[in-house]
Design an enzyme around this catalytic site. Sequence first.
Site, PDB file in Angstrom:
ATOM      1  N   HIS A 152      75.176  54.422  38.667  1.00  0.00           N
ATOM      2  CA  HIS A 152      76.255  53.610  38.125  1.00  0.00           C
ATOM      3  C   HIS A 152      76.657  52.305  38.558  1.00  0.00           C
ATOM      4  O   HIS A 152      77.243  51.625  38.126  1.00  0.00           O
ATOM      5  CB  HIS A 152      77.496  54.696  38.575  1.00  0.00           C
ATOM      6  N   VAL A 185      67.850  53.800  37.123  1.00  0.00           N
ATOM      7  CA  VAL A 185      67.450  53.965  38.629  1.00  0.00           C
ATOM      8  C   VAL A 185      66.820  55.329  39.037  1.00  0.00           C
ATOM      9  O   VAL A 185      67.347  56.382  38.745  1.00  0.00           O
ATOM     10  CB  VAL A 185      68.847  53.298  39.511  1.00  0.00           C
TER      11      VAL A 185
END
EC number: 6.3.2.1
Length: 296
Positions: free
Chosen positions: A38, A177
């Site tokens: 995020h 990620v």
Amino acid sequence: MNRTATRVLSSIEEVREALAGPGRVGLVPTMGYLHEGHAALIRRARAECDTVVLSVFVNPRQFGVNEDLSRYPRDLNRDLAVAGAAGADLLFYPDVATMYPVGYATTVAVGGVSEPLEGRSRPGHFDGVATVVLKLLNIVQPERAYFGEKDWQQLAVVRRMVRDLNVPVQIVGVPTVREPSGLALSSRNSYLTPEQQVRAAILSRALQAVQAAAAAGERDTAHLRQAGLAVLAREPEIELDYLVIVDGDLRERAHVENDPMTRVLVAARMFGVRLIDNMPLYSETRRLPERESRNT
Ligand code: PAF
């Protein structure tokens, strides 16, 4: 650590008032329990926009009856710390009654790309996603909205909706990620113990095996899938939902083209948790450096 003092707003009126001035607005829609994935979305928005709005709303309409709505992890203070460090200016934090007041009766249903894979395994999920995303876009009216590639099908559904309904926003996909182990970051990883998280990284190794077979010249999707399935077969805890190779419209083909939109997607239940992941068939992926590793 808190670089930006992120203002928390819980009403639609406050958001509209705060965004009344000029400048490019970027929206990062989330369900909270923020992690480095995020933060990457927020940092990208920070780099490209004048005002960055993060929304944190655990949207009940995208959870099925037997899914994890009641236990979905929530922690506003932690979210504020991540949001501030990554550079969000505003955090829109509505309650359910603000988003779905009494009498609420509208659902957005996107056809085509929402139907296979997650759409089949989680009926109604993408209706809930499309509905809340369209509401958030209408509330914030951003020039750009940022979504993680981790939810590849969701990104395709949002892109389709925005095109079909002429929503004036640019949808930006941001690469996944990963933990050093290769596990894609997800708020749901917090349901797993550290040891289970390491074992769950087998999903990414299966995707890499498919990538390696493609890099070696294999074009037949049945053979490519087999390369991934052979890796998954080593882990007894896996209940596989799907491992597929799809084109940009989420369609399975007998043979793949060397196209940047060709993607390998996997979904499986491990240790009682449903996990999804995906990679492009023809390029590299990014991992967290060891020191940034997050447990969620
Ligand atoms: O990806 C998510 O976190 C959610 O599906 C989203 C896009 C915020 C909609 O609730």
